[in-house]
Enzyme design. Structure first.
Site, PDB file in Angstrom:
ATOM      1  N   LYS A   1       0.819  -1.227   0.000  1.00 31.08           N
ATOM      2  CA  LYS A   1       0.000   0.000   0.000  1.00 31.08           C
ATOM      3  C   LYS A   1       0.850   1.273   0.000  1.00 31.08           C
ATOM      4  CE  LYS A   1      -4.151  -1.995   0.367  1.00 31.08           C
ATOM      5  NZ  LYS A   1      -5.197  -1.894  -0.646  1.00 31.08           N
TER       6      LYS A   1
ATOM      7  N   GLU B   1     -10.211   5.660   3.554  1.00 31.33           N
ATOM      8  CA  GLU B   1     -10.802   4.525   4.248  1.00 31.33           C
ATOM      9  C   GLU B   1      -9.710   3.476   4.461  1.00 31.33           C
ATOM     10  OE1 GLU B   1     -10.506   4.709   1.041  1.00 31.33           O
ATOM     11  OE2 GLU B   1      -9.772   2.687   0.614  1.00 31.33           O
TER      12      GLU B   1
ATOM     13  N   SER C   1       1.553  -9.691  -0.865  1.00 30.17           N
ATOM     14  CA  SER C   1       1.235  -8.259  -0.743  1.00 30.17           C
ATOM     15  C   SER C   1       1.503  -7.684   0.639  1.00 30.17           C
ATOM     16  CB  SER C   1      -0.227  -8.023  -1.128  1.00 30.17           C
ATOM     17  OG  SER C   1      -1.084  -8.853  -0.371  1.00 30.17           O
TER      18      SER C   1
HETATM   19  C1  LIG Z   1      -1.745  -6.946   2.680  1.00 29.13           C
HETATM   20  C2  LIG Z   1      -2.885  -6.623   1.799  1.00 29.13           C
HETATM   21  N1  LIG Z   1      -2.996  -7.249   0.608  1.00 29.13           N
HETATM   22  C3  LIG Z   1      -4.036  -7.012  -0.231  1.00 29.13           C
HETATM   23  C4  LIG Z   1      -5.020  -6.104   0.111  1.00 29.13           C
HETATM   24  C5  LIG Z   1      -6.160  -5.896  -0.838  1.00 29.13           C
HETATM   25  O1  LIG Z   1      -6.069  -4.695  -1.533  1.00 29.13           O
HETATM   26  P1  LIG Z   1      -5.752  -4.663  -3.068  1.00 29.13           P
HETATM   27  O2  LIG Z   1      -6.660  -5.637  -3.733  1.00 29.13           O
HETATM   28  O3  LIG Z   1      -6.020  -3.264  -3.444  1.00 29.13           O
HETATM   29  O4  LIG Z   1      -4.328  -5.053  -3.262  1.00 29.13           O
HETATM   30  C6  LIG Z   1      -4.953  -5.415   1.334  1.00 29.13           C
HETATM   31  C7  LIG Z   1      -5.978  -4.433   1.712  1.00 29.13           C
HETATM   32  O5  LIG Z   1      -6.018  -3.924   2.779  1.00 29.13           O
HETATM   33  C8  LIG Z   1      -3.843  -5.680   2.194  1.00 29.13           C
HETATM   34  O6  LIG Z   1      -3.737  -5.069   3.379  1.00 29.13           O
END
Ligand SMILES: Cc1ncc(COP(=O)(O)O)c(C=O)c1O
Length: 401
Positions: A94, A116, A383
């Site tokens: 993020k 948010e 992620s």
């Molecule tokens: C670690 C992590 N991965 C994935 C996501 C999902 O978001 P996005 O689909 O925008 O990557 C989030 C959302 O809070 C997250 O904290």
């Protein structure tokens, strides 16, 4: 990926074929146009690019590594690799778009960042960016998620942000977006709504994707350096879809790479309210100012959703993903809460990496793919890291022997 794709999508009005756009109140139209114009002029300037490059290297710790999971690969077959966004500063991808959005806000003379958050990762990343640039920060978060992701609430407060609890509806991500939008509407001149994914009205899906492209650009080079090839499969979880767009964007024209976006199958795909499988079970509709696949109830309102992972718990999805589904460029599939928890412990114990519950959805799918395709390579976008989820997991699932 050729630059032509990025020039073509979205078009000037913010559409990815039929999806996207800006369905917003008239008082926001002027502001969105200003943000869009500023993005095109400022963000292409040498000054902006070199500032962001410097931030990524010295503050965020980029590039994040690609890691070969040797024990998991041995156990499941396949060759499993992770793009380690969990090692990006603040513990998730993020921050890539938050630093970009906040840098743009600074150039626009904004005083305050509003957003948010679901899992709290976007909130922590934005609070971090606000502290870095000396801006105010206000984060809207559902009460259910506040209880579930409390360590991230403390981090936001320590970083100087105001956390606004959202108490209506299901008290999760969708309501947090409603509330943040409401706050933004009160003062769009001095504030900016730094949306947390590739969602919302144009130009946000485009800007967030562009700021996340660094993940795919790095990962493609790193994977090639390690193996001399491109990955056979690339897997990422999809909430709004920012981490997935980040990594997929580098591979969209590589026919030999199969791309998989993994949604939360939750407790059951049979019952509305027990999953957030927007792409698998949804239909086109408008939510939060843009058109995309959505889960709707019988009145056409956003349906209640559920996922073990607060960051995936959303009844809409990025417009670019909606287009990529229709174009059959990406396969979208689901992982259940139970499969996610199993993968959470499996990655922790086999490789010494505790994943975020969101990312554990992608890991679970990669393990399935590895079993089915033992000769293929799989690159997973990890992620985020799982520290924020420890209390919730232990309280609800215990620790297996
Ligand atoms: C670690 C992590 N991965 C994935 C996501 C999902 O978001 P996005 O689909 O925008 O990557 C989030 C959302 O809070 C997250 O904290």
């Amino acid at each position: 990926m050729s630059e032509n794709y990025f020039k073509k999508y979205p078009n000037k009005e913010g559409f990815f074929n039929e999806y996207g756009g800006a369905f917003i109140p008239p008082q926001l139209e002027e502001e969105m146009k200003k943000i869009n114009d500023a993005y095109f002029s400022i963000s292409k300037s040498h000054k902006f690019i070199s500032e962001l490059r410097d931030i990524r290297k010295h503050f965020q710790g980029r590039p994040t590594p690609v890691y070969h999971c040797h024990r998991l690969s041995q156990k499941y077959g396949g060759q499993i690799y992770l793009k380690r966004e969990d090692l990006n500063h603040t513990g998730a991808h993020k921050l890539n778009h938050c630093m970009g959005e906040a840098l743009l806000a600074k150039h626009l003379g904004k005083k305050k960042l509003i957003a948010e958050t679901g899992a709290g990762q976007h909130g922590v990343a934005l609070a971090t960016a606000a502290a870095y640039f000396g801006l105010e920060c206000e984060i809207h978060m559902g009460e259910v998620d506040i209880a579930k992701e409390y360590p991230n609430v403390l981090r936001m407060k320590i970083l100087g942000a105001t956390v606004v609890p959202v108490t209506h509806g299901l008290k999760t991500l969708k309501e947090a977006v409603d509330s943040a939008f409401g706050a933004y509407l009160q003062d769009p001149i001095n504030t900016i709504y730094c949306i947390g994914s590739v969602v919302g009205p144009h130009p946000f899906p485009m800007m967030v994707r562009d700021f996340q492209r660094v993940v795919g650009i790095e990962a493609k080079d790193q994977f090639f350096d390690m193996t001399g090839e491109l990955p056979d499969n690339v897997v990422a979880c999809v909430g709004g879809g920012s981490n997935a767009m980040g990594i997929f964007s580098a591979f969209l024209e590589d026919e030999e790479c199969k791309l998989y976006g993994i949604e939360p199958g939750g407790k059951s795909l049979e019952t509305i309210g027990e999953h957030a499988a927007t792409m698998t079970l949804g239909s086109p509709g408008i939510i939060h100012g843009f058109k995309c696949y959505t889960l709707q109830d019988e009145n056409g309102e956003p349906a209640p959703v559920h996922s073990i992972a607060s960051g995936l718990d959303y009844p809409g999805v990025g417009p670019e993903h909606s287009m990529l589904k229709d174009l059959e460029k990406v396969t979208y599939d689901c992982i259940s809460d139970k499969e996610c928890i199993d993968a959470f412990f499996e990655l922790s114990r086999m490789e010494g990496i505790i994943p975020a519950l969101e990312s554990a959805h992608a890991v679970a799918y990669a393990l399935k793919l590895a079993k089915e395709n033992p000769k293929q390579s799989i690159l997973v976008n990890l992620s985020g890291r799982g520290d924020k989820d420890l209390d919730y997991v232990v309280e609800n699932y215990g620790i297996p022997k």
